[in-house]
Design an enzyme around this catalytic site. Sequence first.
Site, short mmCIF file in Angstrom:
data_model
loop_
_atom_site.label_atom_id
_atom_site.label_comp_id
_atom_site.label_asym_id
_atom_site.label_seq_id
_atom_site.Cartn_x
_atom_site.Cartn_y
_atom_site.Cartn_z
N ARG A 348 0.84 -1.20 0.00
CA ARG A 348 0.00 0.00 0.00
C ARG A 348 0.87 1.24 0.00
NH1 ARG A 348 -4.04 0.99 4.93
NH2 ARG A 348 -2.11 1.55 6.00
N GLU A 446 -12.46 2.45 1.86
CA GLU A 446 -12.38 2.81 3.27
C GLU A 446 -13.33 3.95 3.63
OE1 GLU A 446 -8.27 2.36 4.91
OE2 GLU A 446 -7.81 3.58 3.17
N ASP A 470 -11.29 1.81 8.74
CA ASP A 470 -11.67 3.16 8.35
C ASP A 470 -13.10 3.22 7.83
OD1 ASP A 470 -9.58 4.92 8.99
OD2 ASP A 470 -8.35 3.96 7.46
N CYS A 517 -9.02 -6.27 4.49
CA CYS A 517 -7.73 -6.24 5.19
C CYS A 517 -7.81 -5.48 6.51
CB CYS A 517 -6.64 -5.65 4.29
SG CYS A 517 -6.94 -3.94 3.86
C1 PEP Z 1 -8.36 -0.17 7.40
O1 PEP Z 1 -8.67 1.01 7.46
O2 PEP Z 1 -9.15 -1.12 7.66
C2 PEP Z 1 -6.98 -0.55 7.03
C3 PEP Z 1 -6.64 -1.79 6.82
O3 PEP Z 1 -6.07 0.46 6.96
P1 PEP Z 1 -5.40 1.09 8.27
O4 PEP Z 1 -5.84 0.27 9.46
O5 PEP Z 1 -3.93 1.07 8.09
O6 PEP Z 1 -5.97 2.46 8.29
MG MG Z 2 -7.31 2.46 6.65
#
Ligand code: PEP
Ligand code: MG
Length: 586
Positions: A348, A446, A470, A517
């Site tokens: 990412r 997100e 998110d 994820c």
């Molecule tokens: C999410 O927002 O679910 C994600 C995997 O990204 P991060 O937790 O790094 O914001």
């Molecule tokens: Mg995120």
Amino acid sequence: MAFTLFGIPVSRGIAIGRAVVLSSRSHDIDHYFIDAGQEQQELQRLLRARDAVLEELQTLRTQMPKDTPAEVAAILDVHIMMLHDSMLTDGIQHWIEERHYNAEWALDTQLKTLTRQFEKMEDEYLRERRADLEQIANLLQNALTGQKYGNQPACAALGASEAGTDPLIMVAHDISPADMLHFKQSVFTGFITDVGGKTSHSAIVARSLGIPALVGSRYASRLIRQDDWIVIDGDAGVVLVDPTPLLLEEYQFRQRQFSIESEKLNRLRHTPAITLDSQDIEILANIEQPQDAVKANEAAVAGIGLFRTEFLFMNRTGSQQQMPDEQEQYLAYKTALEAMPDKPVVIRTIDIGADKPLDYGENNHALNPALGLRAIRWSLSEPDIFLVQLRALLRAAVHGQLHILIPMLTHTWQIRQTLTLLERAREALNSEGIPYGNAKIGAMIEVPAAALILPTFLRYFDFLSVGTNDLIQYTLAIDRADESVAHLFDPLHPAVLRLLADTIAQSHAAGKAVSVCGEMAGDTTMTRLLLGLGLRSFSMHPSQILAVKKEILHSDTQQLAPLAQKVLQAEDTEQLNDAMQALHNA
Ligand code: PEP
Ligand code: MG
């Protein structure tokens, strides 16, 4: 005296150990102006504090047991030397006399000033003395407020805890995600913080350590004292402070049970993740550092589903020149790809901002950082830095199956700009004759806005990955890092489930790969629901893989699909609980 504290459990298991309390000084430093004419008095207060710390350190130095490692003595010597150095006291005197700051404020200001100077130093050894400076400033702050050295976190920093060989549990007001990464190599067997939510980035990194952890425990760092015996129950979200011998015995028993369970789960390591109705489920790993990919490969994953590259940019010193350059990034991405031969690696692009600030830049001061210049917004506002990352990624693509993932996209023009920059990076590499490889390009879903215009995303991208952390934060307007609204962070809210279910269904209908994820993918209580909603690709921290795999092995997706629809249709909590129960019993 025995007492119990509650928090938000973020990592399972039982930890028993002695508390190492790291208080975050800047939160409770007094800031006020002293009256004119009081300067000398204030200065004397500071000098008395300095003398008290010097005396404590010198006593500690002379009474050190013979077998104390030489490094500990050396660190104490450095601290003593720094306390004698006028650069600290002269500077503080300046702030007291010129600005009329109180001693604590003047000390804090001088610390920040010196820290900046240390950061700029070429010499790595001198640069690293910044940590020593912070430790002695901490000791001085404590002396100013009348605490004794024996209660200082510096004991822990020096490895000189009274606890000896007892297991240690970290207790802190807050630990930044970047600092949490340091603990990967540390001795701590558990940790507790006053602030944070279940999906705050500190909590996510903690979960990746696989040690019991609790966040949002409010006053833990004030109520727990250095070297108290404590028990963390990472399942129930409870901390027992100074437990009775009977309770301690009970938790030691539970701790043994937990390790027996983990041992059993270990046997599933090489079992393919296939459901009872023969559906192949892809289990991918989330990582923060390239070398984590090696461990993930040992966990027999199908690939990396999320490499959060922002951690490469954190914990660095204060100017843009110190960001990882193209070559450093290229090597990091190459390491991850080479650790996963013939397997997909989703990397990412940088997602800084919100609870992952860089040490520099404006995003540190935003009023609503989660809604501010974060992730792709930041990258597009810094195209030169973004281009460096894109070039490094494309170059690394020759070493494996690279998938580039873009975080927090919301607008179509952001998609276009991102793809244009990618094209520009390719063209530049071409014209410079630098080899680069092919990569699939994907977007994170997100933000509700993205889920609601999914056909656009499906047109532009090869694959999607749902960041439920998110997606929940932005759908429900809950700051995921704020413990005071943690009870409102609800993955089962019908609005969240609707967005998630539609994203999965539309992606499949378009023939595009979709994965989850966010933390939901590694939460065993959600596995059956996600399978029932059609999800076939899960990305999580390696520490959660085996437990999720166990759920998968006992699931029949055909049976789960109609039950998951019932969860989607639930109109109130009672119906929701019943529908979830039916899923678990299926
Ligand atoms: C999410 O927002 O679910 C994600 C995997 O990204 P991060 O937790 O790094 O914001
Ligand atoms: Mg995120």
